[in-house]
Design a protein around this motif. Sequence first.
Motif, PDB file in Angstrom:
ATOM      1  N   MET A   1     -43.528 -13.395 105.666  1.00 48.42           N
ATOM      2  CA  MET A   1     -42.806 -12.601 104.678  1.00 48.42           C
ATOM      3  C   MET A   1     -42.295 -13.484 103.548  1.00 48.42           C
ATOM      4  SD  MET A   1     -40.627 -10.088 107.092  1.00 48.42           S
ATOM      5  CE  MET A   1     -39.845  -9.306 105.683  1.00 48.42           C
ATOM      6  N   ALA A   2     -43.161 -14.341 103.054  1.00 51.86           N
ATOM      7  CA  ALA A   2     -42.741 -15.290 102.022  1.00 51.86           C
ATOM      8  C   ALA A   2     -42.202 -14.585 100.793  1.00 51.86           C
ATOM      9  CB  ALA A   2     -43.916 -16.193 101.643  1.00 51.86           C
ATOM     10  N   GLY A   3     -42.907 -13.552 100.358  1.00 52.82           N
ATOM     11  CA  GLY A   3     -42.466 -12.834  99.165  1.00 52.82           C
ATOM     12  C   GLY A   3     -41.121 -12.161  99.381  1.00 52.82           C
ATOM     13  N   HIS A   4     -40.937 -11.587 100.564  1.00 52.09           N
ATOM     14  CA  HIS A   4     -39.682 -10.917 100.874  1.00 52.09           C
ATOM     15  C   HIS A   4     -38.543 -11.929 100.895  1.00 52.09           C
ATOM     16  CE1 HIS A   4     -36.768  -8.343 102.887  1.00 52.09           C
ATOM     17  NE2 HIS A   4     -37.539  -7.325 102.571  1.00 52.09           N
ATOM     18  N   SER A   5     -38.812 -13.126 101.418  1.00 52.70           N
ATOM     19  CA  SER A   5     -37.793 -14.171 101.450  1.00 52.70           C
ATOM     20  C   SER A   5     -37.391 -14.567 100.033  1.00 52.70           C
ATOM     21  CB  SER A   5     -38.321 -15.399 102.205  1.00 52.70           C
ATOM     22  OG  SER A   5     -37.381 -16.441 102.149  1.00 52.70           O
ATOM     23  N   HIS A   6     -38.387 -14.626  99.152  1.00 48.68           N
ATOM     24  CA  HIS A   6     -38.103 -14.968  97.760  1.00 48.68           C
ATOM     25  C   HIS A   6     -37.206 -13.894  97.144  1.00 48.68           C
ATOM     26  CE1 HIS A   6     -38.960 -17.378  94.191  1.00 48.68           C
ATOM     27  NE2 HIS A   6     -39.039 -16.248  93.506  1.00 48.68           N
ATOM     28  N   TRP A   7     -37.452 -12.641  97.486  1.00 53.29           N
ATOM     29  CA  TRP A   7     -36.584 -11.555  97.005  1.00 53.29           C
ATOM     30  C   TRP A   7     -35.156 -11.752  97.498  1.00 53.29           C
ATOM     31  CZ3 TRP A   7     -35.486  -7.986  93.710  1.00 53.29           C
ATOM     32  CH2 TRP A   7     -34.573  -6.984  94.025  1.00 53.29           C
ATOM     33  N   ALA A   8     -34.987 -12.211  98.743  1.00 49.32           N
ATOM     34  CA  ALA A   8     -33.648 -12.451  99.287  1.00 49.32           C
ATOM     35  C   ALA A   8     -32.920 -13.520  98.471  1.00 49.32           C
ATOM     36  CB  ALA A   8     -33.735 -12.876 100.752  1.00 49.32           C
ATOM     37  N   GLN A   9     -33.655 -14.549  98.033  1.00 48.38           N
ATOM     38  CA  GLN A   9     -33.049 -15.584  97.194  1.00 48.38           C
ATOM     39  C   GLN A   9     -32.596 -15.005  95.858  1.00 48.38           C
ATOM     40  OE1 GLN A   9     -35.549 -19.142  96.901  1.00 48.38           O
ATOM     41  NE2 GLN A   9     -36.475 -18.593  98.846  1.00 48.38           N
ATOM     42  N   ILE A  10     -33.444 -14.158  95.269  1.00 49.69           N
ATOM     43  CA  ILE A  10     -33.092 -13.507  94.005  1.00 49.69           C
ATOM     44  C   ILE A  10     -31.841 -12.660  94.192  1.00 49.69           C
ATOM     45  CG2 ILE A  10     -33.851 -11.781  92.299  1.00 49.69           C
ATOM     46  CD1 ILE A  10     -36.744 -12.726  92.925  1.00 49.69           C
ATOM     47  N   LYS A  11     -31.774 -11.949  95.325  1.00 53.67           N
ATOM     48  CA  LYS A  11     -30.620 -11.084  95.605  1.00 53.67           C
ATOM     49  C   LYS A  11     -29.333 -11.895  95.685  1.00 53.67           C
ATOM     50  CE  LYS A  11     -31.116  -8.645  99.234  1.00 53.67           C
ATOM     51  NZ  LYS A  11     -30.958  -7.599 100.261  1.00 53.67           N
ATOM     52  N   ARG A  12     -29.396 -13.083  96.302  1.00 56.67           N
ATOM     53  CA  ARG A  12     -28.182 -13.890  96.422  1.00 56.67           C
ATOM     54  C   ARG A  12     -27.695 -14.341  95.049  1.00 56.67           C
ATOM     55  NH1 ARG A  12     -30.509 -15.304 101.292  1.00 56.67           N
ATOM     56  NH2 ARG A  12     -31.621 -17.137 100.547  1.00 56.67           N
ATOM     57  N   ASP A 211     -51.147  -5.756  94.526  1.00 51.12           N
ATOM     58  CA  ASP A 211     -51.368  -5.204  93.191  1.00 51.12           C
ATOM     59  C   ASP A 211     -50.106  -5.423  92.358  1.00 51.12           C
ATOM     60  OD1 ASP A 211     -52.741  -3.333  91.207  1.00 51.12           O
ATOM     61  OD2 ASP A 211     -50.849  -2.282  91.590  1.00 51.12           O
ATOM     62  N   GLU A 212     -50.249  -5.992  91.169  1.00 49.62           N
ATOM     63  CA  GLU A 212     -49.085  -6.371  90.364  1.00 49.62           C
ATOM     64  C   GLU A 212     -48.221  -5.176  89.972  1.00 49.62           C
ATOM     65  OE1 GLU A 212     -47.995  -8.893  86.318  1.00 49.62           O
ATOM     66  OE2 GLU A 212     -49.803  -9.364  87.464  1.00 49.62           O
ATOM     67  N   LYS A 213     -48.867  -4.077  89.584  1.00 51.10           N
ATOM     68  CA  LYS A 213     -48.102  -2.901  89.157  1.00 51.10           C
ATOM     69  C   LYS A 213     -47.295  -2.317  90.317  1.00 51.10           C
ATOM     70  CE  LYS A 213     -48.491   1.688  87.075  1.00 51.10           C
ATOM     71  NZ  LYS A 213     -49.380   2.776  86.623  1.00 51.10           N
ATOM     72  N   THR A 214     -47.923  -2.235  91.488  1.00 54.51           N
ATOM     73  CA  THR A 214     -47.236  -1.691  92.670  1.00 54.51           C
ATOM     74  C   THR A 214     -46.063  -2.586  93.056  1.00 54.51           C
ATOM     75  OG1 THR A 214     -49.344  -0.789  93.447  1.00 54.51           O
ATOM     76  CG2 THR A 214     -47.559  -0.909  95.049  1.00 54.51           C
ATOM     77  N   ALA A 215     -46.288  -3.898  93.047  1.00 56.68           N
ATOM     78  CA  ALA A 215     -45.223  -4.846  93.399  1.00 56.68           C
ATOM     79  C   ALA A 215     -44.068  -4.746  92.404  1.00 56.68           C
ATOM     80  CB  ALA A 215     -45.776  -6.267  93.430  1.00 56.68           C
ATOM     81  N   LEU A 244     -47.225 -14.161  93.242  1.00 56.43           N
ATOM     82  CA  LEU A 244     -46.994 -12.936  92.487  1.00 56.43           C
ATOM     83  C   LEU A 244     -45.497 -12.685  92.333  1.00 56.43           C
ATOM     84  CD1 LEU A 244     -47.866 -10.345  91.094  1.00 56.43           C
ATOM     85  CD2 LEU A 244     -48.245  -9.305  93.351  1.00 56.43           C
ATOM     86  N   MET A 245     -44.738 -12.941  93.406  1.00 58.41           N
ATOM     87  CA  MET A 245     -43.286 -12.781  93.355  1.00 58.41           C
ATOM     88  C   MET A 245     -42.680 -13.704  92.307  1.00 58.41           C
ATOM     89  SD  MET A 245     -41.107 -10.883  94.912  1.00 58.41           S
ATOM     90  CE  MET A 245     -39.729 -10.702  96.013  1.00 58.41           C
ATOM     91  N   GLU A 246     -43.141 -14.931  92.275  1.00 56.32           N
ATOM     92  CA  GLU A 246     -42.650 -15.901  91.283  1.00 56.32           C
ATOM     93  C   GLU A 246     -42.916 -15.389  89.876  1.00 56.32           C
ATOM     94  OE1 GLU A 246     -41.383 -19.096  91.457  1.00 56.32           O
ATOM     95  OE2 GLU A 246     -41.495 -19.584  93.582  1.00 56.32           O
ATOM     96  N   ARG A 247     -44.105 -14.867  89.668  1.00 59.50           N
ATOM     97  CA  ARG A 247     -44.493 -14.390  88.334  1.00 59.50           C
ATOM     98  C   ARG A 247     -43.639 -13.188  87.910  1.00 59.50           C
ATOM     99  NH1 ARG A 247     -49.554 -14.216  89.295  1.00 59.50           N
ATOM    100  NH2 ARG A 247     -50.039 -11.995  89.329  1.00 59.50           N
ATOM    101  N   LEU A 248     -43.441 -12.256  88.834  1.00 57.04           N
ATOM    102  CA  LEU A 248     -42.693 -11.043  88.519  1.00 57.04           C
ATOM    103  C   LEU A 248     -41.212 -11.314  88.306  1.00 57.04           C
ATOM    104  CD1 LEU A 248     -44.342  -8.529  91.008  1.00 57.04           C
ATOM    105  CD2 LEU A 248     -44.658  -8.604  88.534  1.00 57.04           C
ATOM    106  N   SER A 249     -40.702 -12.324  88.989  1.00 63.11           N
ATOM    107  CA  SER A 249     -39.284 -12.622  88.876  1.00 63.11           C
ATOM    108  C   SER A 249     -38.975 -13.662  87.791  1.00 63.11           C
ATOM    109  CB  SER A 249     -38.716 -13.132  90.216  1.00 63.11           C
ATOM    110  OG  SER A 249     -39.350 -14.340  90.584  1.00 63.11           O
ATOM    111  N   GLY A 250     -40.038 -14.088  87.097  1.00 65.32           N
ATOM    112  CA  GLY A 250     -39.864 -15.060  86.029  1.00 65.32           C
ATOM    113  C   GLY A 250     -39.626 -16.461  86.542  1.00 65.32           C
ATOM    114  N   GLY A 251     -39.954 -16.656  87.845  1.00 65.19           N
ATOM    115  CA  GLY A 251     -39.715 -17.992  88.431  1.00 65.19           C
ATOM    116  C   GLY A 251     -40.889 -18.900  88.234  1.00 65.19           C
TER     117      GLY A 251
END
Length: 251
Positions: A1-12, A211-215, A244-251
């Motif tokens: 769940m690497a992408g989900h973990s990255h989301w958790a970092q963004i949330k913090r 898929d980028e749009k779905t994400a 993809l998570m990095e790209r969407l979050s501007g990281g």
Amino acid sequence: MAGHSHWAQIKRKKAAQDAKRGRLFTKIVREIMVAARLGGGDPEGNPRLRAAIAAAKAVNMPKENIERAIRKGLGLEEGTQYEEAVFEGYGPGGVAVYIESLTDNRRRTVAELRHIFSKCGGNLAEPGAVSWIFEKRGLIVIPRDGLSEDQVLEVALEAGAEDVRSYEGEFEIITAPEDFEEVKRQLEEAGLRPASAQVTLVPKTTVRLEDEKTAQQMLRLMEMLEDHDDVQKVYANFDIPEELMERLSGG
């Protein structure tokens, strides 16, 4: 769940920003009020209140705000009464979404959440639709800070943790709910300071969004739900590839 973990970092990071804007204070005050009403005003005998007070202190909420919220929850001061409400739904790509809320107007909250889901390509579902996908677990996050996986594994497993997940910037330590406090205590005694520690809901299965749009829609849904005043916590089982998570979050 690497992408989900990255989301958790963004949330913090976002939580720190929300604390400055007062939004997080509002959510924590509601939780303190409900915890005090349901379990009494003594944190020693009320684990839920104890956790809420710890969350308040973590964002530097003034002591008088905490005490006032407890008094309101106990009915010693006038204040709005909130009820707990759980909502379930599906996000883009069939992602399971489970929402815990505190509301003073359930009908209004339902309408507003339905609108948010609709805007982001998802939909509210019937009670029980996705709750079975999540299970209660202790989740302790340790910043990597030069630590090796072997170091963290040894301490965590010795303390009684169920699993250790290694990511680029942190380790996630999973425990049974009843072992959470003891594992956390032993980690701290070993010098491993958590960035966050809570008993939470962890998905048993995940939905991978490539898929980028779905994400992008999924992340927008999470942001809009978490920004809603009545929403306390949002759980979802999406897994977005790290790049993809990095790209969407501007990281």
